[in-house]
Every structure is written in structure tokens, then in C-alpha cells.
Design a protein around this motif. Structure first.
Motif, PDB file in Angstrom:
ATOM      1  N   THR A   1      -0.987 -11.954  41.718  1.00  0.00           N
ATOM      2  CA  THR A   1       0.318 -11.777  41.102  1.00  0.00           C
ATOM      3  C   THR A   1       0.249 -11.986  39.590  1.00  0.00           C
ATOM      4  N   HIS A   2       1.387 -11.764  38.965  1.00  0.00           N
ATOM      5  CA  HIS A   2       1.551 -11.981  37.520  1.00  0.00           C
ATOM      6  C   HIS A   2       2.947 -12.591  37.386  1.00  0.00           C
ATOM      7  N   ILE A   3       3.091 -13.851  37.784  1.00  0.00           N
ATOM      8  CA  ILE A   3       4.438 -14.426  37.962  1.00  0.00           C
ATOM      9  C   ILE A   3       5.267 -14.451  36.693  1.00  0.00           C
ATOM     10  N   SER A   4       4.608 -14.510  35.540  1.00  0.00           N
ATOM     11  CA  SER A   4       5.373 -14.639  34.294  1.00  0.00           C
ATOM     12  C   SER A   4       6.154 -13.386  33.944  1.00  0.00           C
ATOM     13  N   MET A   5       5.921 -12.289  34.664  1.00  0.00           N
ATOM     14  CA  MET A   5       6.645 -11.053  34.368  1.00  0.00           C
ATOM     15  C   MET A   5       8.058 -11.053  34.960  1.00  0.00           C
ATOM     16  N   ALA A   6       8.503 -12.196  35.426  1.00  0.00           N
ATOM     17  CA  ALA A   6       9.848 -12.288  36.027  1.00  0.00           C
ATOM     18  C   ALA A   6      10.965 -11.679  35.174  1.00  0.00           C
ATOM     19  N   PRO A   7      10.979 -11.856  33.834  1.00  0.00           N
ATOM     20  CA  PRO A   7      12.086 -11.274  33.058  1.00  0.00           C
ATOM     21  C   PRO A   7      12.129  -9.747  33.123  1.00  0.00           C
ATOM     22  N   PHE A   8      11.009  -9.122  33.484  1.00  0.00           N
ATOM     23  CA  PHE A   8      10.938  -7.651  33.513  1.00  0.00           C
ATOM     24  C   PHE A   8      11.334  -7.067  34.875  1.00  0.00           C
ATOM     25  N   ARG A   9      11.580  -7.904  35.836  1.00  0.00           N
ATOM     26  CA  ARG A   9      11.841  -7.412  37.194  1.00  0.00           C
ATOM     27  C   ARG A   9      13.028  -6.443  37.201  1.00  0.00           C
ATOM     28  N   GLY A  10      12.809  -5.272  37.783  1.00  0.00           N
ATOM     29  CA  GLY A  10      13.892  -4.305  37.953  1.00  0.00           C
ATOM     30  C   GLY A  10      14.094  -3.359  36.783  1.00  0.00           C
ATOM     31  N   LEU A  11      13.301  -3.505  35.718  1.00  0.00           N
ATOM     32  CA  LEU A  11      13.453  -2.619  34.554  1.00  0.00           C
ATOM     33  C   LEU A  11      12.721  -1.304  34.770  1.00  0.00           C
ATOM     34  N   GLY A  12      13.390  -0.205  34.446  1.00  0.00           N
ATOM     35  CA  GLY A  12      12.721   1.096  34.453  1.00  0.00           C
ATOM     36  C   GLY A  12      12.174   1.504  35.803  1.00  0.00           C
ATOM     37  N   GLU A  13      12.824   1.052  36.873  1.00  0.00           N
ATOM     38  CA  GLU A  13      12.369   1.451  38.209  1.00  0.00           C
ATOM     39  C   GLU A  13      12.376   2.978  38.319  1.00  0.00           C
ATOM     40  N   ASP A  14      11.408   3.514  39.025  1.00  0.00           N
ATOM     41  CA  ASP A  14      11.362   4.931  39.364  1.00  0.00           C
ATOM     42  C   ASP A  14      11.090   5.855  38.185  1.00  0.00           C
TER      43      ASP A  14
ATOM     44  N   ARG B   1       6.424  -6.756  22.281  1.00  0.00           N
ATOM     45  CA  ARG B   1       7.481  -7.375  21.497  1.00  0.00           C
ATOM     46  C   ARG B   1       7.860  -8.767  21.994  1.00  0.00           C
ATOM     47  N   PHE B   2       7.828  -8.977  23.287  1.00  0.00           N
ATOM     48  CA  PHE B   2       8.444 -10.196  23.820  1.00  0.00           C
ATOM     49  C   PHE B   2       7.482 -11.227  24.410  1.00  0.00           C
ATOM     50  N   VAL B   3       6.286 -10.788  24.802  1.00  0.00           N
ATOM     51  CA  VAL B   3       5.424 -11.751  25.511  1.00  0.00           C
ATOM     52  C   VAL B   3       4.839 -12.757  24.532  1.00  0.00           C
ATOM     53  N   ASP B   4       5.274 -13.985  24.661  1.00  0.00           N
ATOM     54  CA  ASP B   4       4.724 -15.088  23.876  1.00  0.00           C
ATOM     55  C   ASP B   4       4.600 -16.295  24.810  1.00  0.00           C
ATOM     56  N   LYS B   5       4.161 -17.390  24.243  1.00  0.00           N
ATOM     57  CA  LYS B   5       3.937 -18.577  25.072  1.00  0.00           C
ATOM     58  C   LYS B   5       5.172 -18.961  25.878  1.00  0.00           C
ATOM     59  N   SER B   6       6.340 -18.919  25.228  1.00  0.00           N
ATOM     60  CA  SER B   6       7.510 -19.443  25.941  1.00  0.00           C
ATOM     61  C   SER B   6       7.953 -18.488  27.042  1.00  0.00           C
ATOM     62  N   LEU B   7       7.822 -17.153  26.824  1.00  0.00           N
ATOM     63  CA  LEU B   7       8.165 -16.224  27.911  1.00  0.00           C
ATOM     64  C   LEU B   7       7.241 -16.455  29.107  1.00  0.00           C
TER      65      LEU B   7
ATOM     66  N   MET C   1      16.383 -21.353  35.736  1.00  0.00           N
ATOM     67  CA  MET C   1      17.196 -20.142  35.894  1.00  0.00           C
ATOM     68  C   MET C   1      17.868 -19.775  34.569  1.00  0.00           C
ATOM     69  N   ALA C   2      18.448 -20.748  33.888  1.00  0.00           N
ATOM     70  CA  ALA C   2      19.155 -20.480  32.630  1.00  0.00           C
ATOM     71  C   ALA C   2      18.212 -19.922  31.573  1.00  0.00           C
ATOM     72  N   ARG C   3      17.011 -20.513  31.492  1.00  0.00           N
ATOM     73  CA  ARG C   3      16.048 -20.048  30.485  1.00  0.00           C
ATOM     74  C   ARG C   3      15.585 -18.625  30.785  1.00  0.00           C
ATOM     75  N   LEU C   4      15.371 -18.346  32.065  1.00  0.00           N
ATOM     76  CA  LEU C   4      14.916 -17.008  32.439  1.00  0.00           C
ATOM     77  C   LEU C   4      16.001 -15.968  32.140  1.00  0.00           C
ATOM     78  N   MET C   5      17.243 -16.306  32.432  1.00  0.00           N
ATOM     79  CA  MET C   5      18.355 -15.374  32.213  1.00  0.00           C
ATOM     80  C   MET C   5      18.501 -15.046  30.726  1.00  0.00           C
ATOM     81  N   GLU C   6      18.252 -16.035  29.897  1.00  0.00           N
ATOM     82  CA  GLU C   6      18.339 -15.827  28.452  1.00  0.00           C
ATOM     83  C   GLU C   6      17.276 -14.819  27.984  1.00  0.00           C
ATOM     84  N   THR C   7      16.043 -15.020  28.445  1.00  0.00           N
ATOM     85  CA  THR C   7      14.968 -14.083  28.087  1.00  0.00           C
ATOM     86  C   THR C   7      15.235 -12.708  28.675  1.00  0.00           C
ATOM     87  N   ALA C   8      15.675 -12.668  29.917  1.00  0.00           N
ATOM     88  CA  ALA C   8      15.922 -11.387  30.586  1.00  0.00           C
ATOM     89  C   ALA C   8      16.996 -10.597  29.845  1.00  0.00           C
TER      90      ALA C   8
END
Ligand SMILES: [Zn+2]
Length: 442
Positions: A73-86, A101-107, A425-432
Motif C-alpha cells: 500500500t501507499h497509505i499516505s495518499m489518503a488525501p487523494f482518494r477519489g480524485l480523478g476517478e475514471d 505540489r503537495f507531497v511534503d513531510k506533513s502530508l 480526521m481534522a488534519r486530513l480533511m484540511e489537506t484534502a
């Protein structure tokens, strides 16, 4: 002595003999399984049971089994889930610009914490991951308490954490030396794929892994253009990797959807492990990997979700049912993969694929207490006529009640222990939200 006694459980051991206790008990001391058996072998006196352990857990008829092992897996990609499907060009059009643009330590850290909660709360105790800034995933896995094999991605282009092509190799060496010897979090080497890492660097990464006794994680034979290229040059991707000496018991090859009988025989002969990602491959419109044929040939096959962008859900309940269903469709035979075989593949099979089969993946005295307890009292689960069928086809991620890794509760009565769920959850939603706004312009 830290000890836990589980009582009134359907204990599904996934051991070589298929041992089941229904109802049964299991005793954990420190990080180890020290005893188990049918309920009638426990003292009936409650005071005597109290003396056996610091804590008693009434499983209330739930299923107590080895935790799921998610081998890719690549669990840190959670903020990208559901983007650009299909989208046909999803990787290049959405993912690469967004990562740049977005992948850094905190993401990576926030995404890892989010993914760890999702995995642990659905009964996964051990996972293999590869991404950028992998030290952040290690830090999060350490906090969460899960068992992990982690690798810094090495690619031939500039990556979010390495300006130079193959800069990941230097990061990987530092990462490996920083995390060697950790009791649960093991580093590994993770060249991305044969089409993004040249032969010279593949050999270097393989030699580094060999020297230190570590796993080599890599995507193998996953894409049509990759397969066409190496089929033209060497007969197949697998044959190409063999020609440069990369096939070995250390290699954990993810996907392997393009493999013929000769490739399968070669993978078996070199004792390569395969991470089978049925849901992710199906979503991407790729062929169904010959996973059961590989398993029958003696290849160590584990099951995996792949990342949240590719496979979406990080729970292994979904994957453990996709495996037999797609293999049945592939071979057009009802008994291609039995429920019992699927349950074994998702637990001890995964542990063996990660080289951890002696330590975890089944319930046996002396093994580490990496356990998942599932409630079975919901309408979707009852009745239970065959416990393997229940595990594979009926249990939901939300049925996971408690999860232990190395004898410690990582999920206790449906609550994550090592990470604050609402903060994660709050931190992930902010990045997402930031990523989603940028994606709208792509
Ligand atoms: Zn992957």
C-alpha cells in the motif's frame, strides 16, 4: 507481566492443521501468545480466571483471528482518494502534478496516521508500504503500534523528497540505518518499478537489500506498456528481472498481472513473493493476475489493498473477498479459491510474503500476539455455518472490535489507542480540501 485472557471466542488460528476452537480461549503474556484451547479447558471458577491475566475480555462469540496482513500500500495518499476517478490519464493528469505540489513531510505523516487508523480499525495488524518521506510513515506506524515493512520509493525522476533522479536511494540508505533494529517497524528498499528504475539502479537496490537482509519492494508487470516493452526485449518483465539477478526470496513483487506459465515457474523457482491487489487492478481495468496459479506453483502470495488512490478502501475485509471472486471469474470455476484458502492468504500468506511467517500471521503458542477480534452479532454476519465463509464474505470492516499488535491493544473496543482519531480526521480533511481545490483546476 502484561497479560490478556480472551474468553468465549471463535478462535480461528490459521495454523497448518486448521485448528479451530468454538468456543475457545486465548492467553497473551507480554507480546506473545502463551496458551489457547476450548472453553472447557479453562477453570470454571471466575476467581481462578482472574488470576490468569491482568485483563479478561469476553469475546461474546466473536471471531478471534490473526490480524490481516496488507502486503502492498501507499497509505499516505489518503488525501487523494477519489480524485480523478475514471480519467484515462489519471496518473499523469492528476496525480503527478498534485504530488509535486503537495507531497511534503506533513502530508505524508498526516496521511499515514489517517490510513493507520483505517487499517487498524478494520483488523489489520501488519502492512507493507512504499512512498516518499517514508520516515514519516515509520514515525506514524510506531505511534499507532502496527507492524510494518516500509520502503522509500526510488525513481528515475525528481521526486517530492529528492531533487535528483534516484535521489530516493540516498534517502533510503539513511532511512534504513535510522530504523534498523526497531522491534516492529522494519525498513526495506523500494525501487518503484522496472519502467521507472534502470537495470543499474535496480541491481544497486537489490544488493543493498541483500547485504542487510531486507525486503525489496517493487511494482512488477503491472502495466500494458511495461509488459510490451520487456516482452519485446527479454520475453517478459519477469524474465527481464531474472536476467539482471533481481528475482530472489527478498523480492516482494506487487501486482504481477502480466505473467504466463513460464513466468510463474520462474517466480516459484526464485522464491519471489507476490502482493496481489485484486480490487486496485480491477478498478484500473487491468487483467486479473494469475494469483491462484502462482500460489499453486509455490509462489508466496499475499493480499493487498494498494494505495487509497488506486484501491480506495484500506480495509482487508473487502480484499479478502475480491481475491476468490475474481479468481473464480478468471478460471470460471466455483472452487478455484476456497474461503479457507482466501482467509489464509490474507493472514499467514501475507506474513510469509513479508518474510514474517515465523513471527506472525497465525495463532500459535510462541508467536507474537497480533490479533483481531470481530463482533459477529450483526444482521449481515449471522448465521455462521462456516467461519471461513463468514470471515471472507460476510464480515465488515466495522465489525472489528479490538486489535492487538505485539501483545498491545492498538484498537480497544473500537477506539484507536495510539492516535487521536478526531485530530487525525481534522488534519486530513484540511489537506484534502487544499488538494481538492487544486485538482479542480487540472
Ligand atoms: Zn502500488
Amino acid at each position: 507481566l502484561n497479560s490478556v485472557l480472551f474468553e468465549n471466542a471463535v478462535v480461528v488460528t490459521m495454523d497448518g492443521a486448521g485448528t479451530l476452537f468454538d468456543p475457545g480461549w486465548l492467553l497473551v503474556e507480554e507480546n506473545t501468545i502463551v496458551g489457547l484451547g476450548p472453553m472447557e479447558t479453562l477453570p470454571s471458577d471466575p476467581a481462578a480466571r482472574d488470576r490468569m491475566a491482568d485483563r479478561r475480555v469476553d469475546a461474546r462469540g466473536g471471531i478471534l483471528m490473526p490480524g490481516f496482513v496488507n502486503v502492498h500500500t501507499h497509505i499516505s495518499m489518503a488525501p487523494f482518494r477519489g480524485l480523478g476517478e475514471d480519467r484515462p490519464d489519471r496518473l499523469r493528469r492528476f496525480l503527478f502534478p498534485l504530488e509535486k505540489r503537495f507531497v511534503d513531510k506533513s502530508l505524508v505523516y498526516d496521511g499515514a496516521r489517517f490510513g493507520l487508523i483505517e487499517m487498524a480499525k478494520s483488523g489489520t495488524t501488519c502492512f507493507a508500504d512504499m512512498y516518499y518521506f517514508e520516515a514519516e510513515v515509520a514515525r506514524a506506524a510506531d505511534e499507532a503500534g502496527l507492524r510494518a515493512i516500509l520502503g522509500e520509493t526510488i525513481v528515475d525522476f525528481s521526486a517530492p523528497d529528492a531533487a535528483e533522479p534516484y535521489g530516493g536511494l540516498e534517502y533510503a540508505r539513511r532511512f534504513v540505518s535510522d530504523w534498523m533494529g526497531h522491534p516492529r517497524v522494519s525498513p526495506s528498499f523500494a525501487p518503484h518499478a522496472p519502467y521507472t528504475v534502470d537495470a543499474e539502479h535496480l541491481k544497486i537496490a537489490a544488493a543493498e537489500a541483500e547485504k542487510r537482509g531486507l525486503i525489496l519492494q517493487m511494482h512488477v508487470a503491472e502495466a500494458a506498456d511495461e509488459s510490451a516493452r520487456f516482452t519485446a526485449s527479454h520475453g517478459s518483465t519477469v524474465k527481464y528481472l531474472d536476467s539482471i539477478g533481481v528475482l530472489s526470496p527478498r523480492l516482494l513483487a506487487a501486482h504481477v498481472v502480466y505473467a504466463d506459465d513460464a513466468d510463474i515457474a520462474l517466480l516459484a523457482a526464485r522464491d519471489v513473493a507476490v502482493a496481489h491487489c485484486p480490487q486496485s487492478n480491477a478498478k484500473a481495468g487491468r487483467p486479473i493476475a494469475p494469483a491462484k496459479r502462482m500460489a499453486d506453483a509455490g509462489v508466496r502470495v499475499g493480499l493487498a489493498t494498494d494505495g487509497p488512490l488506486s484501491g480506495n478502501g484500506m480495509d482487508m475485509q473487502t480484499i479478502v473477498s475480491w481475491y476468490p471472486k475474481l479468481q473464480k471469474v478468471r478460471e470460471l470455476k466455483r472452487d478455484t479459491v476456497t474461503a479457507k484458502e482466501a482467509a489464509y492468504a490474507a493472514t499467514i500468506g501475507g506474513a510469509r510474503a513479508l518474510g514474517l511467517g515465523e513471527l506472525t500471521g497465525s495463532i500459535e503458542v510462541g508467536k507474537r500476539a497480533d490479533l483481531a477480534l470481530f463482533d459477529t452479532d450483526s444482521f449481515g454476519v449471522q448465521p455462521i455455518h462456516d467461519v471461513y465463509s463468514t470471515i471472507v464474505y460476510s464480515l465488515k470492516a466495522s465489525d472489528a472490535r479490538s486489535v492487538l499488535v505485539d501483545g498491545a491493544f492498538v484498537v480497544d473496543e473500537r477506539t484507536m489507542v495510539g492516535i487521536d482519531e478526531s485530530e487525525a480526521m481534522a488534519r486530513l480533511m484540511e489537506t484534502a480540501a487544499r488538494v481538492g481545490a487544486a485538482a479542480a483546476d487540472l
